[in-house]
Design a protein around this motif. Structure first.
Motif, PDB file in Angstrom:
ATOM      1  N   VAL A  75       0.854  -1.190   0.000  1.00 41.42           N
ATOM      2  CA  VAL A  75       0.000   0.000   0.000  1.00 41.42           C
ATOM      3  C   VAL A  75       0.887   1.235   0.000  1.00 41.42           C
ATOM      4  O   VAL A  75       1.813   1.338   0.807  1.00 41.42           O
ATOM      5  CB  VAL A  75      -0.933   0.046   1.232  1.00 41.42           C
ATOM      6  N   GLY A  76       0.600   2.168  -0.909  1.00 46.76           N
ATOM      7  CA  GLY A  76       1.381   3.405  -0.948  1.00 46.76           C
ATOM      8  C   GLY A  76       0.751   4.442  -1.858  1.00 46.76           C
ATOM      9  O   GLY A  76      -0.298   4.209  -2.474  1.00 46.76           O
ATOM     10  N   ASP A  77       1.416   5.584  -1.951  1.00 48.63           N
ATOM     11  CA  ASP A  77       0.939   6.660  -2.825  1.00 48.63           C
ATOM     12  C   ASP A  77       1.323   6.406  -4.278  1.00 48.63           C
ATOM     13  O   ASP A  77       0.843   7.090  -5.176  1.00 48.63           O
ATOM     14  CB  ASP A  77       1.505   8.015  -2.365  1.00 48.63           C
ATOM     15  N   SER A  78       2.218   5.462  -4.518  1.00 45.12           N
ATOM     16  CA  SER A  78       2.584   5.052  -5.877  1.00 45.12           C
ATOM     17  C   SER A  78       2.615   3.537  -5.931  1.00 45.12           C
ATOM     18  O   SER A  78       2.662   2.868  -4.889  1.00 45.12           O
ATOM     19  CB  SER A  78       3.934   5.654  -6.285  1.00 45.12           C
ATOM     20  N   TRP A  79       2.585   2.971  -7.130  1.00 44.47           N
ATOM     21  CA  TRP A  79       2.551   1.525  -7.278  1.00 44.47           C
ATOM     22  C   TRP A  79       3.878   0.892  -6.837  1.00 44.47           C
ATOM     23  O   TRP A  79       4.944   1.459  -7.057  1.00 44.47           O
ATOM     24  CB  TRP A  79       2.249   1.130  -8.732  1.00 44.47           C
ATOM     25  N   SER A  80       3.795  -0.273  -6.254  1.00 46.20           N
ATOM     26  CA  SER A  80       4.986  -0.971  -5.771  1.00 46.20           C
ATOM     27  C   SER A  80       5.711  -1.715  -6.886  1.00 46.20           C
ATOM     28  O   SER A  80       6.831  -2.171  -6.687  1.00 46.20           O
ATOM     29  CB  SER A  80       4.611  -1.970  -4.660  1.00 46.20           C
ATOM     30  N   TRP A  81       5.089  -1.826  -8.058  1.00 47.74           N
ATOM     31  CA  TRP A  81       5.729  -2.502  -9.185  1.00 47.74           C
ATOM     32  C   TRP A  81       5.325  -1.806 -10.472  1.00 47.74           C
ATOM     33  O   TRP A  81       4.322  -1.097 -10.536  1.00 47.74           O
ATOM     34  CB  TRP A  81       5.362  -3.990  -9.219  1.00 47.74           C
ATOM     35  N   ASP A  82       6.135  -1.963 -11.503  1.00 44.12           N
ATOM     36  CA  ASP A  82       5.924  -1.243 -12.763  1.00 44.12           C
ATOM     37  C   ASP A  82       5.216  -2.127 -13.790  1.00 44.12           C
ATOM     38  O   ASP A  82       5.513  -3.318 -13.913  1.00 44.12           O
ATOM     39  CB  ASP A  82       7.262  -0.770 -13.346  1.00 44.12           C
ATOM     40  N   HIS A  83       4.295  -1.499 -14.507  1.00 47.83           N
ATOM     41  CA  HIS A  83       3.630  -2.146 -15.642  1.00 47.83           C
ATOM     42  C   HIS A  83       3.318  -1.066 -16.669  1.00 47.83           C
ATOM     43  O   HIS A  83       2.877   0.030 -16.297  1.00 47.83           O
ATOM     44  CB  HIS A  83       2.343  -2.855 -15.198  1.00 47.83           C
ATOM     45  N   PRO A  84       3.529  -1.337 -17.964  1.00 48.81           N
ATOM     46  CA  PRO A  84       3.364  -0.269 -18.964  1.00 48.81           C
ATOM     47  C   PRO A  84       1.923   0.204 -19.145  1.00 48.81           C
ATOM     48  O   PRO A  84       1.688   1.369 -19.480  1.00 48.81           O
ATOM     49  CB  PRO A  84       3.904  -0.893 -20.257  1.00 48.81           C
ATOM     50  N   ALA A  85       0.935  -0.659 -18.931  1.00 50.23           N
ATOM     51  CA  ALA A  85      -0.461  -0.238 -19.183  1.00 50.23           C
ATOM     52  C   ALA A  85      -1.411  -0.986 -18.265  1.00 50.23           C
ATOM     53  O   ALA A  85      -1.801  -2.117 -18.552  1.00 50.23           O
ATOM     54  CB  ALA A  85      -0.818  -0.499 -20.642  1.00 50.23           C
ATOM     55  N   ARG A  86      -1.762  -0.370 -17.142  1.00 47.23           N
ATOM     56  CA  ARG A  86      -2.760  -0.969 -16.253  1.00 47.23           C
ATOM     57  C   ARG A  86      -4.149  -0.633 -16.787  1.00 47.23           C
ATOM     58  O   ARG A  86      -4.494   0.535 -16.903  1.00 47.23           O
ATOM     59  CB  ARG A  86      -2.613  -0.420 -14.832  1.00 47.23           C
ATOM     60  N   VAL A  87      -4.926  -1.650 -17.071  1.00 49.89           N
ATOM     61  CA  VAL A  87      -6.304  -1.444 -17.512  1.00 49.89           C
ATOM     62  C   VAL A  87      -7.208  -2.072 -16.459  1.00 49.89           C
ATOM     63  O   VAL A  87      -7.196  -3.289 -16.261  1.00 49.89           O
ATOM     64  CB  VAL A  87      -6.560  -2.081 -18.901  1.00 49.89           C
ATOM     65  N   PHE A  88      -7.962  -1.243 -15.766  1.00 52.91           N
ATOM     66  CA  PHE A  88      -8.807  -1.725 -14.670  1.00 52.91           C
ATOM     67  C   PHE A  88     -10.135  -2.222 -15.231  1.00 52.91           C
ATOM     68  O   PHE A  88     -10.683  -1.655 -16.171  1.00 52.91           O
ATOM     69  CB  PHE A  88      -9.028  -0.612 -13.644  1.00 52.91           C
ATOM     70  N   SER A  89     -10.647  -3.287 -14.582  1.00 53.10           N
ATOM     71  CA  SER A  89     -11.880  -3.899 -15.044  1.00 53.10           C
ATOM     72  C   SER A  89     -12.788  -4.175 -13.850  1.00 53.10           C
ATOM     73  O   SER A  89     -12.315  -4.484 -12.748  1.00 53.10           O
ATOM     74  CB  SER A  89     -11.573  -5.217 -15.772  1.00 53.10           C
TER      75      SER A  89
END
Length: 198
Positions: free
Chosen positions: A128-142
């Motif tokens: 949990v944080g103000d930024s993501w803990s891991w990198d991904h080029p394109a997060r698409v939420f569903s």
């Protein structure tokens, strides 16, 4: 002069002869002493015994009372619950997890990390944080899968599954390390289902 010398020598001879005769006749008949100490065997000491202490006897009624007081009631062990709950007021969530897991809380570069651990090949971690803990080029939420009403982004490989969702300025990632174990996958899904935003 020669006569005097002969007289003196004769007297010395006579005195030596008398002394030798005295020694032979008197002193040689006395017992001799040796310097050896004779061996002495000491008697083995016999231990002294005192009279044994007489045990106090009690009647049957008295012994029953003593037995009753000596016995403590058996305590039944408290059963361990199958699931435990954890709540974080800092990161605004609650979750339940299996009690066999060890819980650890620490910080990482992007925020807080909550680990529900059994082994390196079987653990569930909540980042949990103000930024993501891991990198991904394109997060698409569903909305096919929601966590506490929030749409999710899921990324899975053979060893683990990552589930991302957001609430306000907080970014949450549930990282399930399962190495293909169906039981661990099911446990991870149950933990995600129990997750509640506060």
């Amino acid at each position: 002069m020669k006569n005097r010398l002969l007289i003196v020598l004769s007297l010395v001879f006579v005195l030596v002869s008398l002394a030798g005769g005295y020694y032979i006749l008197v002193l040689s008949k006395q017992p001799s002493y040796t310097s050896q100490v004779p061996e002495v065997t000491l008697p083995t000491p016999t231990p002294e015994y005192s009279d044994p202490v007489q045990e106090e006897t009690t009647t049957n009624d008295e012994s029953m009372v003593l037995d009753e007081t000596a016995q403590e009631p058996e305590s039944t062990p408290t059963p361990i619950p199958e699931f435990l709950s954890f709540q974080s007021d800092d990161d605004n969530f609650s979750v339940s997890y299996k009690s066999q897991r060890k819980f650890y809380q620490d910080t990482e570069k992007t925020g807080n990390r909550y680990t529900f651990f059994i082994s390196n090949s079987n653990n569930i971690t909540l980042h949990v944080g103000d930024s993501w803990s891991w990198d991904h080029p394109a997060r698409v939420f569903s909305s096919d899968l929601t966590v506490s009403g929030q749409p999710t982004f899921t990324f899975e490989v053979s060893s683990q599954k990552l589930t991302d969702f957001e609430s306000g300025n907080k970014k949450y990632t549930v990282q399930c390390v399962h190495f293909g174990s169906e039981s661990v996958k099911a446990e991870c899904d149950a933990l995600i289902s129990s997750f509640k935003l506060l």
